[in-house]
Design a protein around this motif. Structure first.
Motif, PDB file in Angstrom:
ATOM      1  N   LEU A  13       5.114 -11.070   6.014  1.00 22.83           N
ATOM      2  CA  LEU A  13       4.859 -10.283   7.221  1.00 22.83           C
ATOM      3  C   LEU A  13       5.414  -8.866   7.075  1.00 22.83           C
ATOM      4  O   LEU A  13       4.740  -7.887   7.412  1.00 22.83           O
ATOM      5  CB  LEU A  13       5.472 -10.978   8.439  1.00 22.83           C
ATOM      6  CG  LEU A  13       5.237 -10.319   9.787  1.00 22.83           C
ATOM      7  CD1 LEU A  13       3.743 -10.261  10.112  1.00 22.83           C
ATOM      8  CD2 LEU A  13       5.983 -11.070  10.871  1.00 22.83           C
ATOM      9  N   ASP A  14       6.652  -8.758   6.557  1.00 23.58           N
ATOM     10  CA  ASP A  14       7.257  -7.442   6.313  1.00 23.58           C
ATOM     11  C   ASP A  14       6.425  -6.661   5.294  1.00 23.58           C
ATOM     12  O   ASP A  14       6.176  -5.468   5.475  1.00 23.58           O
ATOM     13  CB  ASP A  14       8.689  -7.582   5.797  1.00 23.58           C
ATOM     14  CG  ASP A  14       9.656  -8.073   6.868  1.00 23.58           C
ATOM     15  OD1 ASP A  14       9.338  -7.981   8.061  1.00 23.58           O
ATOM     16  OD2 ASP A  14      10.733  -8.561   6.484  1.00 23.58           O
ATOM     17  N   LYS A  15       6.011  -7.332   4.241  1.00 25.14           N
ATOM     18  CA  LYS A  15       5.201  -6.689   3.204  1.00 25.14           C
ATOM     19  C   LYS A  15       3.931  -6.103   3.812  1.00 25.14           C
ATOM     20  O   LYS A  15       3.611  -4.938   3.579  1.00 25.14           O
ATOM     21  CB  LYS A  15       4.850  -7.707   2.118  1.00 25.14           C
ATOM     22  CG  LYS A  15       3.886  -7.196   1.077  1.00 25.14           C
ATOM     23  CD  LYS A  15       3.505  -8.296   0.094  1.00 25.14           C
ATOM     24  CE  LYS A  15       2.405  -7.842  -0.843  1.00 25.14           C
ATOM     25  NZ  LYS A  15       2.068  -8.870  -1.831  1.00 25.14           N
ATOM     26  N   ASN A  16       3.213  -6.899   4.581  1.00 28.20           N
ATOM     27  CA  ASN A  16       1.973  -6.428   5.195  1.00 28.20           C
ATOM     28  C   ASN A  16       2.218  -5.260   6.140  1.00 28.20           C
ATOM     29  O   ASN A  16       1.454  -4.294   6.162  1.00 28.20           O
ATOM     30  CB  ASN A  16       1.287  -7.577   5.937  1.00 28.20           C
ATOM     31  CG  ASN A  16       0.815  -8.667   5.009  1.00 28.20           C
ATOM     32  OD1 ASN A  16       0.685  -8.474   3.804  1.00 28.20           O
ATOM     33  ND2 ASN A  16       0.569  -9.842   5.561  1.00 28.20           N
ATOM     34  N   SER A  17       3.287  -5.336   6.907  1.00 25.45           N
ATOM     35  CA  SER A  17       3.633  -4.281   7.855  1.00 25.45           C
ATOM     36  C   SER A  17       3.945  -2.972   7.142  1.00 25.45           C
ATOM     37  O   SER A  17       3.480  -1.891   7.539  1.00 25.45           O
ATOM     38  CB  SER A  17       4.833  -4.734   8.691  1.00 25.45           C
ATOM     39  OG  SER A  17       5.304  -3.704   9.497  1.00 25.45           O
ATOM     40  N   VAL A  18       4.727  -3.036   6.071  1.00 22.34           N
ATOM     41  CA  VAL A  18       5.103  -1.847   5.313  1.00 22.34           C
ATOM     42  C   VAL A  18       3.887  -1.226   4.637  1.00 22.34           C
ATOM     43  O   VAL A  18       3.685  -0.006   4.701  1.00 22.34           O
ATOM     44  CB  VAL A  18       6.208  -2.169   4.279  1.00 22.34           C
ATOM     45  CG1 VAL A  18       6.387  -1.036   3.292  1.00 22.34           C
ATOM     46  CG2 VAL A  18       7.516  -2.480   4.985  1.00 22.34           C
ATOM     47  N   ILE A  19       3.069  -2.037   4.014  1.00 25.40           N
ATOM     48  CA  ILE A  19       1.883  -1.509   3.329  1.00 25.40           C
ATOM     49  C   ILE A  19       0.948  -0.828   4.325  1.00 25.40           C
ATOM     50  O   ILE A  19       0.451   0.269   4.071  1.00 25.40           O
ATOM     51  CB  ILE A  19       1.169  -2.628   2.533  1.00 25.40           C
ATOM     52  CG1 ILE A  19       2.011  -2.994   1.308  1.00 25.40           C
ATOM     53  CG2 ILE A  19      -0.230  -2.194   2.121  1.00 25.40           C
ATOM     54  CD1 ILE A  19       1.493  -4.174   0.519  1.00 25.40           C
ATOM     55  N   GLU A  20       0.723  -1.467   5.463  1.00 25.72           N
ATOM     56  CA  GLU A  20      -0.135  -0.862   6.488  1.00 25.72           C
ATOM     57  C   GLU A  20       0.437   0.473   6.968  1.00 25.72           C
ATOM     58  O   GLU A  20      -0.289   1.455   7.112  1.00 25.72           O
ATOM     59  CB  GLU A  20      -0.297  -1.823   7.668  1.00 25.72           C
ATOM     60  CG  GLU A  20      -1.188  -1.278   8.758  1.00 25.72           C
ATOM     61  CD  GLU A  20      -1.348  -2.247   9.914  1.00 25.72           C
ATOM     62  OE1 GLU A  20      -1.656  -1.769  11.021  1.00 25.72           O
ATOM     63  OE2 GLU A  20      -1.174  -3.467   9.720  1.00 25.72           O
ATOM     64  N   ALA A  21       1.743   0.522   7.188  1.00 21.52           N
ATOM     65  CA  ALA A  21       2.383   1.758   7.647  1.00 21.52           C
ATOM     66  C   ALA A  21       2.287   2.864   6.602  1.00 21.52           C
ATOM     67  O   ALA A  21       2.072   4.030   6.945  1.00 21.52           O
ATOM     68  CB  ALA A  21       3.841   1.484   8.005  1.00 21.52           C
ATOM     69  N   SER A  29      -3.669   6.192  -2.660  1.00 20.14           N
ATOM     70  CA  SER A  29      -4.871   5.468  -3.066  1.00 20.14           C
ATOM     71  C   SER A  29      -4.590   3.977  -3.202  1.00 20.14           C
ATOM     72  O   SER A  29      -5.425   3.154  -2.872  1.00 20.14           O
ATOM     73  CB  SER A  29      -5.446   6.036  -4.363  1.00 20.14           C
ATOM     74  OG  SER A  29      -4.503   5.964  -5.403  1.00 20.14           O
ATOM     75  N   THR A  30      -3.395   3.610  -3.686  1.00 19.67           N
ATOM     76  CA  THR A  30      -3.003   2.203  -3.733  1.00 19.67           C
ATOM     77  C   THR A  30      -1.526   2.052  -3.404  1.00 19.67           C
ATOM     78  O   THR A  30      -0.724   2.960  -3.635  1.00 19.67           O
ATOM     79  CB  THR A  30      -3.267   1.550  -5.115  1.00 19.67           C
ATOM     80  OG1 THR A  30      -2.513   2.232  -6.096  1.00 19.67           O
ATOM     81  CG2 THR A  30      -4.736   1.567  -5.470  1.00 19.67           C
ATOM     82  N   CYS A  31      -1.208   0.895  -2.881  1.00 16.51           N
ATOM     83  CA  CYS A  31       0.177   0.583  -2.522  1.00 16.51           C
ATOM     84  C   CYS A  31       0.350  -0.922  -2.672  1.00 16.51           C
ATOM     85  O   CYS A  31      -0.485  -1.698  -2.209  1.00 16.51           O
ATOM     86  CB  CYS A  31       0.422   1.014  -1.081  1.00 16.51           C
ATOM     87  SG  CYS A  31       2.051   0.583  -0.462  1.00 16.51           S
ATOM     88  N   SER A  32       1.429  -1.330  -3.336  1.00 15.60           N
ATOM     89  CA  SER A  32       1.677  -2.760  -3.506  1.00 15.60           C
ATOM     90  C   SER A  32       3.178  -3.029  -3.524  1.00 15.60           C
ATOM     91  O   SER A  32       3.977  -2.143  -3.827  1.00 15.60           O
ATOM     92  CB  SER A  32       1.045  -3.271  -4.799  1.00 15.60           C
ATOM     93  OG  SER A  32       1.642  -2.640  -5.917  1.00 15.60           O
ATOM     94  N   ILE A  33       3.521  -4.270  -3.190  1.00 20.66           N
ATOM     95  CA  ILE A  33       4.915  -4.717  -3.244  1.00 20.66           C
ATOM     96  C   ILE A  33       4.932  -6.024  -4.017  1.00 20.66           C
ATOM     97  O   ILE A  33       4.238  -6.977  -3.665  1.00 20.66           O
ATOM     98  CB  ILE A  33       5.503  -4.917  -1.835  1.00 20.66           C
ATOM     99  CG1 ILE A  33       5.454  -3.604  -1.052  1.00 20.66           C
ATOM    100  CG2 ILE A  33       6.928  -5.447  -1.933  1.00 20.66           C
ATOM    101  CD1 ILE A  33       5.796  -3.739   0.419  1.00 20.66           C
ATOM    102  N   ASP A  34       5.718  -6.053  -5.088  1.00 21.48           N
ATOM    103  CA  ASP A  34       5.837  -7.247  -5.916  1.00 21.48           C
ATOM    104  C   ASP A  34       6.952  -8.130  -5.351  1.00 21.48           C
ATOM    105  O   ASP A  34       8.130  -7.902  -5.609  1.00 21.48           O
ATOM    106  CB  ASP A  34       6.136  -6.859  -7.365  1.00 21.48           C
ATOM    107  CG  ASP A  34       6.197  -8.046  -8.304  1.00 21.48           C
ATOM    108  OD1 ASP A  34       6.127  -9.205  -7.816  1.00 21.48           O
ATOM    109  OD2 ASP A  34       6.323  -7.826  -9.518  1.00 21.48           O
TER     110      ASP A  34
END
Length: 71
Positions: A13-21, A29-34
């Protein structure tokens, strides 16, 4: 044009929230969290200009997360 950061993002949930923000507030152009990496690596690729690392760090800290440049 690539920024790589160490974070403490721990849930999907935190990952999705941060990427969206990040997509909303930065020109990327791209953003990801491993989430599998022990450093919870955030990788941002800018569309044109270099990543403003201090702004990204400050932005995530305002969201309540730890964020540092990964050396």
């Amino acid at each position: 044009m690539v920024g790589i950061f160490r974070t403490n993002i721990s849930t999907q949930l935190d990952k999705n929230s941060v990427i969206e923000a990040i997509y909303t507030n930065f020109n990327v152009s791209t953003c990801s969290i491993d989430m599998e990496d022990c450093d919870k690596v955030l990788r941002i690729v800018a569309q044109q200009a270099p990543i403003e690392e201090k702004l990204v760090i400050s932005f995530l800290q305002q969201m309540g997360y730890q964020c540092d440049i990964l050396d």
